[in-house]
Scaffold this motif. Structure first.
Motif, short mmCIF file in Angstrom:
data_model
loop_
_atom_site.label_atom_id
_atom_site.label_comp_id
_atom_site.label_asym_id
_atom_site.label_seq_id
_atom_site.Cartn_x
_atom_site.Cartn_y
_atom_site.Cartn_z
N ASP A 295 0.81 -1.21 0.00
CA ASP A 295 0.00 0.00 0.00
C ASP A 295 0.85 1.27 0.00
O ASP A 295 0.34 2.36 -0.29
CB ASP A 295 -0.93 0.00 1.21
N ARG A 296 2.15 1.14 0.32
CA ARG A 296 3.04 2.31 0.31
C ARG A 296 4.17 2.16 -0.70
O ARG A 296 5.05 3.03 -0.76
CB ARG A 296 3.65 2.50 1.71
N ALA A 297 4.19 1.09 -1.47
CA ALA A 297 5.30 0.82 -2.38
C ALA A 297 5.15 1.62 -3.67
O ALA A 297 4.06 2.08 -4.03
CB ALA A 297 5.37 -0.67 -2.70
N ALA A 298 6.26 1.80 -4.35
CA ALA A 298 6.25 2.47 -5.66
C ALA A 298 5.97 1.49 -6.78
O ALA A 298 5.35 1.85 -7.79
CB ALA A 298 7.58 3.17 -5.90
N ALA A 299 6.41 0.25 -6.64
CA ALA A 299 6.24 -0.73 -7.70
C ALA A 299 6.19 -2.13 -7.09
O ALA A 299 6.77 -2.38 -6.03
CB ALA A 299 7.37 -0.65 -8.73
N LEU A 300 5.49 -3.01 -7.78
CA LEU A 300 5.35 -4.40 -7.37
C LEU A 300 5.58 -5.28 -8.58
O LEU A 300 4.98 -5.07 -9.65
CB LEU A 300 3.96 -4.66 -6.79
N ALA A 301 6.43 -6.29 -8.43
CA ALA A 301 6.67 -7.29 -9.48
C ALA A 301 6.13 -8.62 -9.01
O ALA A 301 6.49 -9.11 -7.93
CB ALA A 301 8.16 -7.40 -9.79
N LEU A 302 5.28 -9.23 -9.82
CA LEU A 302 4.71 -10.55 -9.55
C LEU A 302 5.27 -11.50 -10.58
O LEU A 302 4.85 -11.49 -11.75
CB LEU A 302 3.18 -10.49 -9.62
N VAL A 303 6.23 -12.32 -10.17
CA VAL A 303 6.95 -13.17 -11.12
C VAL A 303 6.85 -14.64 -10.74
O VAL A 303 7.78 -15.41 -10.94
CB VAL A 303 8.44 -12.73 -11.20
#
Length: 664
Positions: free
Chosen positions: A117-125
């Motif tokens: 909720d506070r991150a700049a980016a999320l990678a789902l790999v």
């Protein structure tokens, strides 16, 4: 014996600060991506891994978390040896630069604990597409401003998912422009990103293509010019290949070998002084068109040789020659017209004519007997033709066998995710391929059938399988199965059959790859050997996608990666107020083009902008598009947007300094 595993980093008990990057995955790509973000771009990273042993290497009794900690430990030690500060941009004291978590599923609670909720980016790999989709929907609900990078193999599903998640962000932020906030969703496939580099190991002079504003930028690999020839610099020279690229005894081996790699973005003096080295040049810029479908081997229909065998065709030719000879003999001996003589000969051949009586000339009776004999030969020929045609029709939708005269082809082992994408890439370049696959129900079998690619079904470790693929006449071997030992065994056996064969292996473990490369190079010094890691090739593309939509694309150059990015000059002291020539830093970045579109009319995603046609209707009211022939003395203004080619560390330096300037 297993090496020493450094202790795990101390886990922060307080919530993660905003602006960090979250990586969720269950294989080597997740660990590689986290290392890329941390040690190349200097980002704070939270790595979410499943508990238990690492399924990619069941022979090692290590968990995902332990292997990640060991990898971070090795990278940190390497950075310290090189004198690089891996956490120069960490401004909050006490915040861990790397946080490793374990959870079986990326549930709502787990993602909240990871600070999505506070991150700049999320990678789902994750390897499971469904798990990535579920987690992406949850993450978009938790943080509409989040930049999402998702790993999916299904291209069509990925395109629909990008649109869906971007629309969800727009609905969740009424009155705000999601494009301006860079809440983009990017769907990538490790198979797609690694396939060009894997295919390039089998051929030379291959091209890499980057799309920007409806244009295609082609970076072409050029072999070293011969003595007395002048090298074609193209539009500009992007890289100097290592002197061992085309040298079988060169030092380029696995992705982690310590050999000196290529030189990216060299200056003019360095290019002029380099001799005997290949180059990567920006060769052409043209309007983007629809993707070209991979070519089918043997044309659209089944080839004649596949329907009728060579012996059957020669037999038919012999019967036809006999008929012609008999018709000519009838004309000469009886004085009949050629048309009537041919007609009588065919009647006799098919036993449909009246028998010659005693009153008929002797020549006529002899020709009739010979025609009847030829007719007896025609009957089994017709039966054989029918049987062969029936068999060809039965197998027309089946797999094609390698033709007898095939040579100079590429033998591709494995038709899984990676092998299927590499097959498409090779056929797009019209390179002949023979596929070897053990599982007749493998993912890429229907594609090989539709493209009429010769396919051998069998275990590559069994004797006779590679011989059936014509390995003794092949140009290269690409061993891309998911088992390291199978790839190694196939390479060793192929080298025993053809010692000078070009070989590229897909290996997971870098240390093992280094040892394999050195052994093969020593045993076969005149042959070219390369080893590649799919996660190492794919991680840079995922990392640059997490940095934002200013990244237009990535071009692999041997073991390094060169990026094409669109940047606003404002906030970059290395660019603002400098000329194009002064802004060029060899080995780091180079300005290629200027976006002359007025700032108010610019599209936030340059790669998706509509192509500009200066000759079309209403051109005077359209934005002017990109200018590629920039004068070296042009002074970059703060309102300009430029397209640059940069190394990973060069782009990371630009972005870090921009963030530091923004904080000040």
């Amino acid at each position: 014996m297993l090496g020493f595993v450094p202790p795990l980093p101390q886990q922060a008990q307080h919530p993660t600060v905003s602006g960090h990057m979250v990586v969720c995955g269950d294989d080597t790509l997740a660990r590689r991506l986290a290392v890329e973000l941390r040690y190349v771009y200097g980002e704070r990273v939270t790595l979410l891994l499943p508990p238990g042993r690492d399924t990619t290497r069941p022979d090692l009794p290590l968990t995902q978390r332990a292997r990640a900690a060991a990898l971070f430990g090795r990278m940190s030690a390497a950075m310290n040896r090189n004198g690089a500060a891996g956490s120069a941009d960490d401004t909050n004291a006490g915040v861990e630069a790397v946080r490793i978590m374990e959870a079986p599923e990326p549930s709502d609670e787990v993602l909240e604990e990871a600070g999505v909720d506070r991150a700049a980016a999320l990678a789902l790999v994750y390897e499971d597409d469904e798990r990535n989709i579920r987690a992406a929907l949850t993450a978009r609900r938790l943080n509409p401003r989040l930049r999402l990078v998702i790993r999916l193999y299904n291209r069509k599903l990925g395109q629909h998912l990008e649109t869906l998640l971007d629309q969800a962000a727009a609905v969740a932020m009424p009155g705000l422009d999601p494009a301006a906030l860079d809440t983009s969703t990017t769907v990538l496939s490790d198979a797609d990103t690694a396939a060009p580099a894997l295919a390039a190991t089998a051929v030379t002079g291959s091209s890499k293509v980057i799309q920007a504003e409806g244009l295609l930028l082609r970076a072409a690999e050029r072999t070293p010019p011969r003595q007395g020839e002048l090298a074609d610099p193209g539009l500009c020279t992007l890289a100097l290949l290592s002197s061992t690229t085309h040298d079988p005894a060169g030092t380029e081996g696995s992705d982690s070998s310590g050999a000196e790699g290529p030189q990216l973005l060299p200056d003019r003096a360095t290019v002029a002084a380099a001799t005997g080295r290949g180059t990567v040049v920006l060769e052409a810029i043209r309007q983007a068109g629809p993707d070209r479908a991979p070519a089918r081997m043997g044309g659209r229909g089944a080839p004649l040789g596949h329907i009728f065998s060579r012996r059957l065709r020669w037999s038919a030719a012999g019967v036809a020659a006999a008929v012609v000879a008999l018709a000519v003999a009838s004309v000469v001996t009886t004085g009949d017209s050629p048309l009537h003589a041919a007609y009588l000969t065919l009647l006799d051949l098919l036993a449909m004519g009246d028998p010659a009586e005693d009153t008929a000339p002797a020549s006529r009776r002899i020709i009739q007997l010979l025609s009847g004999t030829a007719g007896l030969l025609l009957l089994p020929l017709l039966v054989a033709a029918v049987l062969e045609a029936f068999g060809a029709l039965r197998t027309a939708s089946g797999l094609r066998r390698p033709p007898r005269g095939l040579s100079g082809h590429v033998v591709l082992l494995g038709l899984g995710k990676i092998g299927t994408r590499v097959l498409v890439r090779l056929r797009e370049m019209n390179i002949p391929v023979v596929v070897v696959e053990e599982d007749p129900e493998a993912r890429g079998i229907p594609l090989a059938r539709s493209l009429h690619v010769p396919t051998v079904i069998g275990d590559v470790t069994q004797e006779g399988v590679l011989e059936a693929a014509k390995i003794h006449r092949a140009h290269a071997l690409l061993a891309l199965t998911s088992i390291d030992t199978t790839n190694l065994e196939a390479a060793l056996y192929a080298r025993s059959v053809k010692p000078d064969l070009r070989v590229a292996l897909r290996l997971y473990d870098d240390e093992f790859a280094t040892a394999v490369y050195r052994t093969l190079r020593t045993a076969h010094p005149q042959a070219l050997t390369r080893s590649r890691s799919v996660s190492h090739l794919a991680a840079p593309s995922f990392a640059v996608a997490m940095m934002g939509r200013q990244i237009l694309g990535a071009v692999p150059v041997e073991r390094k990666v060169m990026l094409f990015a669109a940047l606003e000059v404002e906030g970059h002291p290395q660019l603002e107020g400098r000329t194009v020539e002064q802004a060029f830093r060899p080995g780091s970045w180079r300005v290629l083009a200027l976006d002359a579109t007025p700032p108010a009319d610019r599209h936030p995603d340059l790669a998706a902008a509509w192509p500009y046609d200066p000759s079309g209707p209403g051109a005077a009211d359209r934005p002017s598009g990109l200018v590629w022939d920039l004068h070296p003395g042009y002074v970059l203004r703060r309102e300009d947007r430029v397209v640059i080619a940069a190394t990973r560390r060069g782009l990371a330096e630009l972005l870090r300094r921009q963030r530091a300037a923004a904080r000040r």
